[in-house]
Design an enzyme around this catalytic site. Sequence first.
Site, mmCIF file in Angstrom:
data_model
loop_
_atom_site.group_PDB
_atom_site.id
_atom_site.type_symbol
_atom_site.label_atom_id
_atom_site.label_comp_id
_atom_site.label_asym_id
_atom_site.label_seq_id
_atom_site.Cartn_x
_atom_site.Cartn_y
_atom_site.Cartn_z
ATOM 1 N N LYS A 69 0.973 -1.126 -0.216
ATOM 2 C CA LYS A 69 -0.039 0.063 -0.170
ATOM 3 C C LYS A 69 1.026 1.223 0.066
ATOM 4 C CE LYS A 69 -4.142 -2.047 2.068
ATOM 5 N NZ LYS A 69 -5.198 -2.237 2.858
ATOM 6 N N ASN B 212 -4.950 1.868 -1.595
ATOM 7 C CA ASN B 212 -5.524 0.391 -1.731
ATOM 8 C C ASN B 212 -6.034 0.052 -3.151
ATOM 9 O OD1 ASN B 212 -7.904 1.721 -1.538
ATOM 10 N ND2 ASN B 212 -8.678 -0.182 -0.333
#
Length: 287
Positions: free
Chosen positions: A71, A93
């Site tokens: 991420k 994300n």
Amino acid sequence: MTEASPLALYAVIGNPIAHSRSPQIHTLFSQQTGKPLRYERLLAPVDGFAGAVEAFVAEGGLGLNVTVPFKLDAYALASGRLSNRARLAGAVNTLSWRDGAWHGCNTDGVGLVSDLQRLGVRLADASVLLVGAGGAARGVLQPLAEAGCSRIHIVNRTAAKAIELAAAWRDGGVSPQTQVTAGGLTDAATPGGWSLVINATASGLQDAAPDLPAGLYAAGAVAYDMMYGAQPTAFMKQAEADGAALTADGLGMLVGQAAESFFIWHGVRPDPAPVLAALREALVAGT
Ligand code: ATR
């Protein structure tokens, strides 16, 4: 490059990735909304995120869900083209390929808030205990504040990390109506109890609950674990024993964040409820 597919291509990228339920979720959303697509699992080497993403673009890929441990790599990849949510979460994300570049968003917090709303949890004026100070906690802080929580107390095994996270958030100063404080796990109690306690730690990976003191829950309070499983998690059992009126795991958050990603990519908001029911059934059946 594989043979060209007529279907728009999406994937979830992570390491490990075999366990990911995202392909199932997006396929069900696709069937529900009539938006045809292909959705795959992409296993990237831990030090090979950029290369894997480049190969995916060459194959015609249009969007990626990003999971552990990438991420922050995704955040760096889309720097300069980040949504507010991604900037405030400090992590990405959801990546979208538009105009020859990756754009980054973060839908984890929206997924949590929408699942809490599904469960009937009142967030306006809520007093929230947020357990954990890693990426998962950071990603939901701002969406919880925006939903109107009056107080968010972050506690962590390593207290310094919670204090740092609270200070960083206060510097951002985005939702002044929310008081954000921090401490160690032993500082978790408050007079009268919390209306909502959220487990954002990774303790569930060892099938354990964070080492919290008893007496955390106000009357009618809710306990929410961002982890999920076929059985109630260790945190949910701990919360029930401590007097939580309702406990929930994070499967609904997973479906909620996916629904928001789907909306970003396809412009249609799917109904998460039937997909959540199907996933729960599959999880309990062990399939
Ligand atoms: P994520 O991105 O999933 O949040 P992370 O950044 O590695 O992952 O953070 C993991 C979080 O779980 C941290 O808050 C960690 O506490 P420490 O900062 O003290 O390491 C917490 N954690 C992991 N195992 C735990 C356990 N057994 N009990 C309590 N907290 C735990």
